[in-house]
Design a protein around this motif. Structure first.
Motif, PDB file in Angstrom:
ATOM      1  N   ASP A 292       9.346   4.262   4.329  1.00 12.88           N
ATOM      2  CA  ASP A 292       9.429   2.958   4.978  1.00 12.88           C
ATOM      3  C   ASP A 292      10.283   3.081   6.233  1.00 12.88           C
ATOM      4  O   ASP A 292      11.415   3.583   6.172  1.00 12.88           O
ATOM      5  CB  ASP A 292      10.084   1.917   4.067  1.00 12.88           C
ATOM      6  CG  ASP A 292       9.207   1.524   2.890  1.00 12.88           C
ATOM      7  OD1 ASP A 292       8.123   2.126   2.739  1.00 12.88           O
ATOM      8  OD2 ASP A 292       9.616   0.645   2.116  1.00 12.88           O
TER       9      ASP A 292
ATOM     10  N   SER B  39       5.556   0.408   5.711  1.00 13.51           N
ATOM     11  CA  SER B  39       5.538   1.398   4.635  1.00 13.51           C
ATOM     12  C   SER B  39       4.321   2.307   4.771  1.00 13.51           C
ATOM     13  O   SER B  39       3.208   1.826   5.013  1.00 13.51           O
ATOM     14  CB  SER B  39       5.486   0.712   3.268  1.00 13.51           C
ATOM     15  OG  SER B  39       6.582  -0.157   3.089  1.00 13.51           O
ATOM     16  N   THR B  40       4.540   3.604   4.610  1.00 15.72           N
ATOM     17  CA  THR B  40       3.445   4.571   4.590  1.00 15.72           C
ATOM     18  C   THR B  40       3.452   5.290   3.257  1.00 15.72           C
ATOM     19  O   THR B  40       4.437   5.941   2.895  1.00 15.72           O
ATOM     20  CB  THR B  40       3.573   5.587   5.735  1.00 15.72           C
ATOM     21  OG1 THR B  40       3.559   4.899   6.981  1.00 15.72           O
ATOM     22  CG2 THR B  40       2.412   6.567   5.698  1.00 15.72           C
TER      23      THR B  40
ATOM     24  N   THR C 128      -3.510   8.391   3.567  1.00 14.09           N
ATOM     25  CA  THR C 128      -2.327   7.529   3.619  1.00 14.09           C
ATOM     26  C   THR C 128      -2.741   6.065   3.675  1.00 14.09           C
ATOM     27  O   THR C 128      -3.817   5.714   4.177  1.00 14.09           O
ATOM     28  CB  THR C 128      -1.463   7.835   4.859  1.00 14.09           C
ATOM     29  OG1 THR C 128      -2.232   7.588   6.054  1.00 14.09           O
ATOM     30  CG2 THR C 128      -0.976   9.279   4.838  1.00 14.09           C
TER      31      THR C 128
ATOM     32  N   THR D 202      -0.915   2.583   5.150  1.00 16.72           N
ATOM     33  CA  THR D 202       0.193   2.004   5.900  1.00 16.72           C
ATOM     34  C   THR D 202       0.161   0.494   5.720  1.00 16.72           C
ATOM     35  O   THR D 202      -0.855  -0.152   6.005  1.00 16.72           O
ATOM     36  CB  THR D 202       0.094   2.345   7.399  1.00 16.72           C
ATOM     37  OG1 THR D 202       0.116   3.771   7.547  1.00 16.72           O
ATOM     38  CG2 THR D 202       1.265   1.750   8.168  1.00 16.72           C
TER      39      THR D 202
ATOM     40  N   GLU E  72       1.849  -3.121   6.629  1.00 14.70           N
ATOM     41  CA  GLU E  72       2.682  -3.911   7.522  1.00 14.70           C
ATOM     42  C   GLU E  72       2.834  -5.305   6.912  1.00 14.70           C
ATOM     43  O   GLU E  72       1.892  -6.097   6.929  1.00 14.70           O
ATOM     44  CB  GLU E  72       2.067  -3.991   8.912  1.00 14.70           C
ATOM     45  CG  GLU E  72       1.876  -2.638   9.575  1.00 14.70           C
ATOM     46  CD  GLU E  72       1.230  -2.728  10.940  1.00 14.70           C
ATOM     47  OE1 GLU E  72       1.739  -3.509  11.774  1.00 14.70           O
ATOM     48  OE2 GLU E  72       0.213  -2.047  11.152  1.00 14.70           O
TER      49      GLU E  72
END
Length: 410
Positions: free
Chosen positions: A142, A151-152, A159, A161, A163
């Motif tokens: 994060d 956060s990824t 992945t 991600t 938001e």
């Protein structure tokens, strides 16, 4: 303490208002928070505005930023560990589970383009990160800012991600060549990568220092490649786990590091799988991240392809890369040669030409930003290439002069 409901997307946990995804993701002290003696908390009323709501996060950022100097004042205990053995411990640490906070400070004023703005920010700004590491294919980072978090989550195939402010989940696939991400700036990941191909003769011990409340054993990497623009890399390693605690990268004749990344707090315990796992919440905007499709541009290249050596550096065998794209060198000294899409090339050429010390000649435009070299090379037929890496301007010019006549659409 159980969470008190405040709305569809938020709950109050331990006196703090948090988004539902974060609360359900297991963000407890066991999941990597700074211990309670250093935790900032507040009760947030329903009318708390967005700016004031994130004031608590801003206070936490400021508090964590001041920790390294305080902790560094405590004497560190060194151990009689040879440099080669310490490097081996670092390379074996990728499966050591942990959680904690890390901070990266970059001093590279990279040329900014619309498509690479996030990369420029990583290497020029101060970035505060929370990390939960279960393994190379199961982790979460994060990025914490005064206005929110991004956060990824990494799994075996790609992945996610997340938001929170925009309720947007972005799926990214793993490829043979990816742009730098916050994960790559963690001292644990960066230290392993930079030491992975170091020769024993390039390594030496440099004492010890306190990092994140632990004794960090110092290991210095001094590259011997003539093309390298990096004078040294200092890595401070946890003697118990082999996890790199701090990494500093210095350019030629530099007194201050061009990149300094360190842990502020580290707990060597495995976070739960629910912390790193991710599924888009109901109502989230879901999209696919195509990024800057460098591989697609390289597939359009015809002709003989790139040579086996450039500027005295050998081409690295990398599965999945087309012949129009190449990575040369080893360890700290790397050079990437990439055919760039037209819009990216124009933006980069303008930004690079405005950089202090830029060189413009018949080979193209090139400049050094700390230990990073960047160059745009125009080839006949409209094809443009970007050369970049931890190499000198002379090495960039030599590589550009050695490149063959490559065809393909621009």
């Amino acid at each position: 303490m159980p969470g008190r409901e405040t709305g569809a997307d938020e709950v109050v946990v331990d006196g703090r208002r948090r988004d539902r995804h974060t609360a359900e993701g297991g963000r407890s002290d066991a999941g990597g928070c700074v211990p309670s003696t250093r935790t900032v908390s507040a009760v947030v009323s329903p009318g708390f505005g967005a700016r004031r709501r994130w004031a608590v996060v801003a206070g936490l950022v400021a508090l964590l930023a001041g920790l390294p100097s305080l902790i560094g004042a405590i004497p560190a205990s060194d151990r009689d560990v040879p440099a080669a053995d310490l490097r081996s411990a670092v390379l074996a640490s990728d499966m050591v589970a942990f959680s904690g906070y890390a901070e990266s400070a970059g001093g590279l004023a990279l040329p900014v383009t619309d498509q690479l703005a996030s990369v420029a920010d990583l290497f020029s700004d101060r970035t505060l990160m929370r990390v939960w590491w279960r393994g190379p294919a199961d982790n979460r980072v994060d990025v914490v800012t005064p206005t929110g978090e991004i956060s990824t989550h990494r799994d075996a195939t790609g992945t996610w991600t997340w938001e929170y402010e925009s309720a947007t989940a972005t799926r990214g696939a793993l490829g043979p060549l990816e742009l730098p991400a916050p994960l790559d700036l963690l001292p644990s990941a960066l230290g392993r990568r930079l030491l992975s191909e170091a020769a024993d003769g390039e390594l030496s011990r440099i004492g010890a220092r306190r990092v994140a409340g632990r004794d960090g054993l110092g290991l210095r990497l001094s590259p011997v490649d003539q093309a390298s623009s990096v004078s040294r890399v200092d890595v401070w390693v946890d003697g118990d786990s082999g996890v790199p605690l701090q990494v500093q990268v210095y350019g030629e004749d530099a007194r201050r590091p061009a990149l300094d990344t360190r842990f502020l707090d580290l707990e060597l315990a495995a976070p739960g799988p629910e912390v790193t796992a991710f599924s888009p919440p109901a109502g989230a905007v879901v999209r696919e991240d195509r990024g800057v499709d460098l591989v697609e541009a390289a597939q359009q290249v015809t002709g003989p392809g790139l040579p086996l050596t450039l500027a005295g550096l050998d081409r690295r065998p990398m599965e999945g890369l087309p012949r129009g794209l190449g990575v040369y060198g080893r360890g700290v000294t790397l050079l990437a040669v990439v055919p760039a899409p037209g819009r990216l090339t124009e933006e980069l050429r303008r930004a690079l030409g405005a950089s202090p010390g830029a060189v413009v000649d018949e080979l193209g435009v090139r400049a050094s930003i700390g230990p990073l070299g960047l160059m745009v090379v125009d080839r006949p037929g409209g094809r443009a290439y970007v050369l970049t890496g931890s190499v000198t301007l002379d090495a960039l010019a030599a590589a550009a002069a050695e490149m063959p006549e490559l065809g393909g659409r621009p």
